[in-house]
Write a protein that holds these residues in place. Structure first.
Motif, PDB file in Angstrom:
ATOM      1  N   VAL A  25       5.439  -4.347  -9.813  1.00 39.96           N
ATOM      2  CA  VAL A  25       4.721  -3.884 -10.858  1.00 39.96           C
ATOM      3  C   VAL A  25       5.019  -2.531 -11.002  1.00 39.96           C
ATOM      4  N   GLY A  26       5.795  -1.930 -10.069  1.00 40.43           N
ATOM      5  CA  GLY A  26       6.042  -0.567 -10.058  1.00 40.43           C
ATOM      6  C   GLY A  26       4.953   0.457  -9.362  1.00 40.43           C
ATOM      7  N   LEU A  27       4.369  -0.156  -8.621  1.00 39.61           N
ATOM      8  CA  LEU A  27       3.209   0.773  -7.603  1.00 39.61           C
ATOM      9  C   LEU A  27       3.695   0.938  -6.315  1.00 39.61           C
ATOM     10  N   GLY A  28       4.739   0.039  -5.799  1.00 42.01           N
ATOM     11  CA  GLY A  28       5.148   0.361  -4.492  1.00 42.01           C
ATOM     12  C   GLY A  28       5.053   1.510  -3.960  1.00 42.01           C
ATOM     13  N   LEU A  29       5.984   2.502  -4.485  1.00 40.80           N
ATOM     14  CA  LEU A  29       6.280   3.857  -3.969  1.00 40.80           C
ATOM     15  C   LEU A  29       5.094   4.622  -4.009  1.00 40.80           C
ATOM     16  N   LEU A  84       2.849   0.161   4.114  1.00 43.85           N
ATOM     17  CA  LEU A  84       3.952   1.251   3.846  1.00 43.85           C
ATOM     18  C   LEU A  84       5.402   0.948   3.860  1.00 43.85           C
ATOM     19  N   LEU A  85       5.493   0.387   5.201  1.00 40.73           N
ATOM     20  CA  LEU A  85       6.810   0.164   5.506  1.00 40.73           C
ATOM     21  C   LEU A  85       7.438  -1.122   4.901  1.00 40.73           C
ATOM     22  N   GLY A  86       6.425  -2.187   4.700  1.00 39.48           N
ATOM     23  CA  GLY A  86       6.768  -3.442   3.788  1.00 39.48           C
ATOM     24  C   GLY A  86       7.379  -2.920   2.466  1.00 39.48           C
ATOM     25  N   ASN A  87       6.460  -2.068   1.952  1.00 46.15           N
ATOM     26  CA  ASN A  87       6.886  -1.455   0.555  1.00 46.15           C
ATOM     27  C   ASN A  87       8.318  -0.805   0.571  1.00 46.15           C
ATOM     28  N   LEU A  88       8.593   0.205   1.734  1.00 42.40           N
ATOM     29  CA  LEU A  88       9.636   0.686   1.763  1.00 42.40           C
ATOM     30  C   LEU A  88      11.108  -0.203   1.849  1.00 42.40           C
TER      31      LEU A  88
END
Length: 393
Positions: free
Chosen positions: A353-357, A288-292
């Motif tokens: 790809v637009g899936l992170g959030l 989660l934090l890596g994506n943010l």
């Protein structure tokens, strides 16, 4: 007149229409002063009362109004046959009849008049009329059941159509990921390995090729992992989490050390006191934090710090990641956590790809938490995740 009343009953489709017909036409069949009917409605039997002189029916909500005719009405329904009563105190004759047949009673009708009883002809005419009203009630109930069934079928069809459309959309999104986003790193891997196979003699250039292949491989791996998480969250019952008791201070130190290898502009703001422990999925929180942080670095002002905070606030564990830069357009804020949503950027870098959030929200929901975003020119953009300590204890 009786035949005309019966023919009119045949064409009716609602209880109010039937009540109106009884109020307007029943006096053709029998001379009476008052008429009371018990008619079925979705929430049970309803009481209607009318006066011969007024010729209009009114729905009676007060149960006490049944005191004079209620017993006769319910007896007629129970017995399935006419019931005659005489009230000495008012010199009133009361005739109650079931609405329907001997095998299917749908309600009851009660007529009353003062000083005069009911003849056999009165009773016979009223029986025919009540049989017609009962038949109309049965038909109305059947029509209502048919409409309910049709509505239920349409609802199921709509849900199935929506599910099919969702599956088609999911398939299209999968194809888009595989054909576009995954193609680029695979092409880089193929090109790099082909050049190395040709026997590049320059060690420095060979090292650059190897680094390029490794970066492309990691990017492809990240895309596949995001795709698997997306499929699990979209098709299954949410993203799987493995809850365990975790020391938050140790977890944050580990996450920050690893993230700084890829994002040297990351700044971790330590709380004034130890965070203690909480029950959560450490790997998912890391993800989660890596994506943010990756999102903040990508869309924030280049070389400006990305701020990471973890704190306990009013019984909640709160993670926040903020960055400077252009604010998110208000029109995009509502859809930030939907899949395949990408922000606007001017950099020519390879993006996700637009899936992170979307995955960030799924992880928060897996921990019974929420995620929110604020963005403005003055304070920059901040994503915050709130997890309830009480629920995780």
């Amino acid at each position: 007149m009786l035949l005309e009343f019966i023919s009119e009953c045949v064409s009716l489709q609602t209880v109010p229409e039937l009540t109106k017909l009884v109020a307007a036409r029943l006096h053709w069949i029998c001379d009476y002063d008052t008429c009371t009917t018990l008619l079925p409605e979705p929430d049970g039997l309803s009481l209607w009362s009318q006066d011969r002189k007024v010729c209009t029916a009114a729905k009676i909500e007060d149960e006490s109004c049944l005191s004079s005719h209620g017993t006769a009405l319910r007896d007629a329904m129970a017995k399935g046959s006419p019931t005659v009563a005489y009230c000495n105190d008012s010199d009133r004759f009361v005739l109650a009849l079931p609405l329907g047949s001997r095998t299917a009673v749908h309600g009851a009708l009660c007529v009353g008049r003062v000083g005069k009883g009911f003849s056999q002809e009165d009773v016979r005419h009223l029986q025919h009329a009540c049989s017609s009203v009962g038949g109309a009630l049965a038909r109305i109930a059947a029509l209502a059941a048919e409409r309910t069934a049709e509505h239920a079928i349409k609802l199921v069809e709509s849900e199935l159509r929506a599910a099919a459309e969702d599956r088609v959309l999911l398939a299209e999104q999968m194809v888009g990921i595989v054909s576009h986003d995954l193609r680029n790193p695979l092409s880089a891997i193929l090109m790099g390995t082909s050049l190395m196979e040709m026997g590049e003699a320059n060690p420095a250039k060979k090292q650059r090729l190897l680094q390029s292949v490794q970066n492309a491989t990691r990017r492809a791996q990240r895309l596949v992992e995001d795709l698997l998480d997306f499929t699990q969250a979209r098709v299954g019952k949410g993203l799987a989490v493995q809850m365990a008791n975790v020391d938050l201070d140790e977890l944050m130190a580990s996450i920050v050390d690893e993230l700084r290898l890829s994002f040297p502009n990351l700044e971790h703001h330590l709380p004034d006191h130890p965070l203690g422990s909480a029950c959560l999925d450490a790997d998912r929180i890391h993800q989660l934090l890596g994506n943010l942080v990756a999102n903040a670095t990508l869309y924030g002002t280049p070389r400006k710090p990305v701020h990471l905070k973890c704190e306990i606030n009013e019984g909640e564990l709160v993670f926040s990641v903020s960055n400077e830069g252009d604010p998110i357009p208000p029109a995009m804020l509502a859809d930030m956590f939907e899949p395949m949503i990408r922000g606007h950027q001017n950099q020519n870098e390879q993006h996700g790809v637009g899936l992170g959030l979307y995955i960030v929200r799924a992880i928060a929901q897996g921990h019974q938490g929420t995620v929110a975003v604020t963005s403005c020119a003055e304070n920059g953009t901040c994503f915050s995740v709130h997890l309830s300590i009480g629920r995780m204890a």
